[in-house]
Design an enzyme around this catalytic site. Sequence first.
Site, PDB file in Angstrom:
ATOM      1  N   HIS A   1      31.161  39.530  60.661  1.00 20.69           N
ATOM      2  CA  HIS A   1      30.268  38.206  60.064  1.00 20.69           C
ATOM      3  C   HIS A   1      30.819  36.912  60.595  1.00 20.69           C
ATOM      4  CE1 HIS A   1      27.432  40.332  57.199  1.00 20.69           C
ATOM      5  NE2 HIS A   1      28.004  41.066  58.040  1.00 20.69           N
TER       6      HIS A   1
ATOM      7  N   GLU B   1      31.214  33.933  59.077  1.00 18.08           N
ATOM      8  CA  GLU B   1      31.800  33.466  58.016  1.00 18.08           C
ATOM      9  C   GLU B   1      33.268  34.063  57.834  1.00 18.08           C
ATOM     10  OE1 GLU B   1      27.688  33.465  56.492  1.00 18.08           O
ATOM     11  OE2 GLU B   1      28.767  34.440  57.898  1.00 18.08           O
TER      12      GLU B   1
ATOM     13  N   CYS C   1      25.392  35.771  53.339  1.00 16.71           N
ATOM     14  CA  CYS C   1      24.858  37.088  52.700  1.00 16.71           C
ATOM     15  C   CYS C   1      25.764  37.237  51.490  1.00 16.71           C
ATOM     16  CB  CYS C   1      25.122  38.290  53.741  1.00 16.71           C
ATOM     17  SG  CYS C   1      26.818  38.579  53.915  1.00 16.71           S
TER      18      CYS C   1
ATOM     19  N   CYS D   1      29.793  37.475  52.484  1.00 12.37           N
ATOM     20  CA  CYS D   1      30.226  36.118  53.002  1.00 12.37           C
ATOM     21  C   CYS D   1      30.388  35.098  51.829  1.00 12.37           C
ATOM     22  CB  CYS D   1      29.342  35.702  54.216  1.00 12.37           C
ATOM     23  SG  CYS D   1      29.650  36.708  55.514  1.00 12.37           S
TER      24      CYS D   1
END
Length: 167
Positions: free
Chosen positions: A58, A60, A88, A91
């Site tokens: 991801h 992040e 999410c 993250c």
Amino acid sequence: MCDITENADEYYMGIALEYAKKAFENNEVPIGCIIVQNGNIIGTGFNDRKTKGTVFGHAEMVAIKQACDYLGDWRLEECTAYVTIEPCPMCAGALLQARIPRLVFGARNPKSGCVGSLYNLLSDPRFNHVAQITEGILEKECGEIMTEFFKNFREREKLEKRNNTGL
């Protein structure tokens, strides 16, 4: 670099959006993230989960890891994270654990966002850290790239299904 002004958030979000475009070009969900400390970008990332075959791909997570490596510390206490889409749960949790004091994001994520949409992990006072949140920076642009990506994704799926069934 950009001076700390009213336009700094838009400036940095524009850079995060450029990273989201890189994900888009790689057929990844177009989310970009940068970590800024004292006007310097110390971490960057875009989604590469499918490309690298890891749940940790991801934007992040990639940017946080890079920023931690840069500083040689897991604490990012004097940093701001700029993310094109609301983080999410994983993250948001990583931002919380890294002690990032400020998060700026573009568009909400109604299906899995945990910074206001489904839950607000970064503002829960039961944790030992909370973060200041600014949302809606370049919201239209951040939302549009997601809409375009998923429209293209559904069209590709439909085409593949047709090709696989011989229709």
